[in-house]
Design an enzyme around this catalytic site. Structure first.
Site, PDB file in Angstrom:
ATOM      1  CD  GLU A 131      -2.890  -1.297   2.254  1.00 52.43           C
ATOM      2  OE1 GLU A 131      -2.856  -0.447   3.149  1.00 52.43           O
ATOM      3  OE2 GLU A 131      -3.699  -2.241   2.245  1.00 52.43           O
ATOM      4  CD  GLU A 242      -4.335  -6.520   4.969  1.00 55.33           C
ATOM      5  OE1 GLU A 242      -5.282  -5.820   5.397  1.00 55.33           O
ATOM      6  OE2 GLU A 242      -3.142  -6.194   5.092  1.00 55.33           O
TER       7      GLU A 242
END
Length: 404
Positions: A131, A242
């Site tokens: 990220e 995730e």
């Protein structure tokens, strides 16, 4: 040379997507904040493999660092636990807010030196960064999400890893990058996509305020985000690194935590779209961060009997991910709460959110033990932060940053 290169690339792509791993993302600390050691990881990996009613054996784990907590370059003790339990590993290297990944590389090399093929044979992939592109995106900056890494920096780190392990037992292990779906369509990030073998997607419909983020619409929101990522990365395999729905915590707009909703999400997203269909690392098996306002764990105290029935329904409720949803963001939502953070984390969604420790709004940190705090707002109406994507009617930026 061109034909040889194409065949080699095709073979690698096939290898990357050949097995649909089932596993959990796991942080490096326990719920009390103490650092996990080998026995903790062994208990976790063993419980995952023995879950009652699971739609397969969850014998893979995603790590976020190679470094054992409290040390500078010691290999993480999850390595030894994986060997003891025959657990496949998706390794991770922290890339945000740093000019070098040398400590991570040193720890990984030390692990290979210590365990040799026993470790190398269990490594199914390695993610260079998580990220980082989101944190440096317009939305991430507006949300004060913390220090990320630009595409050229990530490409440099990818090259550093490949050079360091070119002659090692990991030389053929596929390399990837994990991020939120909305960064991949951005042309400035294409060099990262080009540099890796696969892409990891972190996606949480629960946090999509302003987008009818009810549990009934969660599968549609997930489907739209997955389609966006697939369209952006072309023929690169997409791994789900995730996802999940909390069983307790804050209500985010229409996203309501409950055991029943966690079960519904497991069924409509996990069973219908992910399990045994693409590599999937659920979040998570056990709560491992006391700062979370939301708890996603499917078990208490590593019981092999989960808090809800893990058996998948006989019939599917979502037939495909293509064109399954329409999501439009035009206004702002609001909510209070914190995201899951073991290491560093932020969650940026549409609307404006204010939270406490580990909250939406800001994050800071480096290495594998960063923290997140503060408040911030995400806007979705400016041209710089709105993506128009042809996936049903998907307009707006939805970003989820959950980095452990």
């Amino acid at each position: 040379m061109r034909a040889t290169g194409y065949l080699a690339a095709s073979a690698l792509a096939s290898a990357v997507s050949a097995q649909n791993y089932l596993g959990f993302s796991t942080g490096s600390t326990k719920i009390d904040g103490s650092v996990k050691v080998q026995a903790d990881y062994e208990a976790e990996f063993t419980a995952a493999q023995k879950l009652v009613g699971a739609p397969g054996i969850f014998n893979a784990a995603r790590l976020y660092t190679n470094i054992q907590g409290g040390s500078a370059t010691d290999p993480i003790e999850a390595f030894a636990a994986a060997i003891a339990t025959n657990t496949s590993l998706l390794l991770g290297i922290w890339c945000s807010g740093t000019t070098t990944i040398e400590p991570e590389l040193t720890a990984l090399q030390a692990g290979l030196t210590k365990y040799g093929s026993k470790l190398a044979d269990l490594v199914i992939g390695i993610s260079i960064g998580s990220e980082d592109l989101y944190r440096n995106s317009v939305t991430g900056v507006e949300n004060d999400a913390g220090i990320g890494a630009n595409p050229d920096v990530l490409v440099g780190f990818i090259d550093d890893y490949k050079k360091a392990f070119a002659s090692s037992a990991l030389k053929d292990v596929p390399v990837g990058h994990v991020d939120t779906w909305n960064v991949f369509p951005n042309a400035t990030n294409k060099p990262v996509i080009d540099a890796v073998d696969w892409i990891g997607l972190d996606e949480y419909p629960y946090y999509q305020t302003g987008q009818d983020n009810t549990i009934e619409n969660a599968a549609n929101l997930f489907s739209a985000a997955l389609d966006a990522a697939k369209a952006a990365v072309g023929d690169k395999p997409v791994w789900i690194t995730e996802t999940g729905w909390p069983y307790t915590g804050m209500t985010w707009d229409k996203g309501v935590p409950s055991v029943a909703n966690a079960k519904t999400y497991w069924d409509t997203v996990g069973c219908d779209m992910l399990f045994n269909k693409m590599p999937t690392f659920w979040y998570d098996l056990i709560d491992d961060n006391a700062n979370n306002n939301e708890s996603f764990a499917i078990t208490d105290n590593l019981s092999t009997k989960a808090r809800f029935n893990l058996t998948c329904p006989a019939s599917s409720t979502v037939s495909s991910s293509s064109g399954a949803a329409s999501a439009t963001v035009t206004g702002s939502g609001s909510g209070n709460g914190s995201t899951k953070t073991t290491g560093a984390a932020t969650t940026a969604t549409t609307g404006t959110k204010t939270g406490g420790s580990g909250s939406t709004g800001s994050a800071s940190g480096s290495g594998s033990a960063a923290s997140a705090s503060g408040t911030g707002a995400v806007t979705t109406n400016g041209a710089s932060s709105v993506l128009n994507l042809s996936i049903g009617t998907l307009v707006g930026v939805v970003a989820f940053a959950c980095m452990l």
